[in-house]
Design an enzyme around this catalytic site. Structure first.
Site, PDB file in Angstrom:
ATOM      1  N   MET A   1    -108.182  83.775  -1.998  1.00  0.00           N
ATOM      2  CA  MET A   1    -107.386  84.731  -2.720  1.00  0.00           C
ATOM      3  C   MET A   1    -106.117  85.016  -1.911  1.00  0.00           C
ATOM      4  O   MET A   1    -106.128  85.825  -0.993  1.00  0.00           O
ATOM      5  CB  MET A   1    -108.193  86.009  -2.930  1.00  0.00           C
ATOM      6  CG  MET A   1    -107.361  87.181  -3.365  1.00  0.00           C
ATOM      7  SD  MET A   1    -108.284  88.686  -3.658  1.00  0.00           S
ATOM      8  CE  MET A   1    -108.861  89.106  -2.053  1.00  0.00           C
ATOM      9  N   PRO A   2    -105.018  84.343  -2.218  1.00  0.00           N
ATOM     10  CA  PRO A   2    -103.777  84.604  -1.501  1.00  0.00           C
ATOM     11  C   PRO A   2    -103.164  85.943  -1.909  1.00  0.00           C
ATOM     12  O   PRO A   2    -103.203  86.326  -3.073  1.00  0.00           O
ATOM     13  CB  PRO A   2    -102.850  83.468  -1.912  1.00  0.00           C
ATOM     14  CG  PRO A   2    -103.637  82.557  -2.761  1.00  0.00           C
ATOM     15  CD  PRO A   2    -104.905  83.223  -3.121  1.00  0.00           C
ATOM     16  N   ILE A   3    -102.613  86.627  -0.910  1.00  0.00           N
ATOM     17  CA  ILE A   3    -101.846  87.840  -1.145  1.00  0.00           C
ATOM     18  C   ILE A   3    -100.479  87.613  -0.512  1.00  0.00           C
ATOM     19  O   ILE A   3    -100.384  87.364   0.689  1.00  0.00           O
ATOM     20  CB  ILE A   3    -102.520  89.079  -0.528  1.00  0.00           C
ATOM     21  CG1 ILE A   3    -103.918  89.264  -1.120  1.00  0.00           C
ATOM     22  CG2 ILE A   3    -101.662  90.319  -0.750  1.00  0.00           C
ATOM     23  CD1 ILE A   3    -104.735  90.329  -0.420  1.00  0.00           C
TER      24      ILE A   3
END
Length: 83
Positions: A1-3
């Protein structure tokens, strides 16, 4: 899950604007999300993008607040060079 966090100065993208427009923010979100999909194969629905607008006085460059840095830079560029 990239932020992904994007920080921009709170001055807008053209004269007379006080911030980035909603349309510009939507384009940034779409573009960054697509880039992560293309490069890292991260699904669009697992990518989070946060856009932070920082007041210009809270942003520094070259040891100076940005307004002062820009003022000095503009002054040095308008000085005539030696003959």
């Amino acid at each position: 899950m990239p932020i992904v966090t994007i920080q921009v100065t709170q001055e807008g993208s053209s004269p007379g604007r006080a911030s980035v427009t909603a349309e510009e923010k939507a384009q940034l979100i779409a573009g960054v999300s697509q880039l992560l999909l293309d490069v890292l194969n991260k699904p669009l629905d697992s990518t989070f993008v946060v856009i932070e607008e920082v007041e210009l006085d809270n942003w520094g460059w070259g040891g100076l607040p940005v307004p002062e840095y820009r003022k000095r830079r503009a002054a040095s560029q308008t000085r005539p060079t030696g003959a």
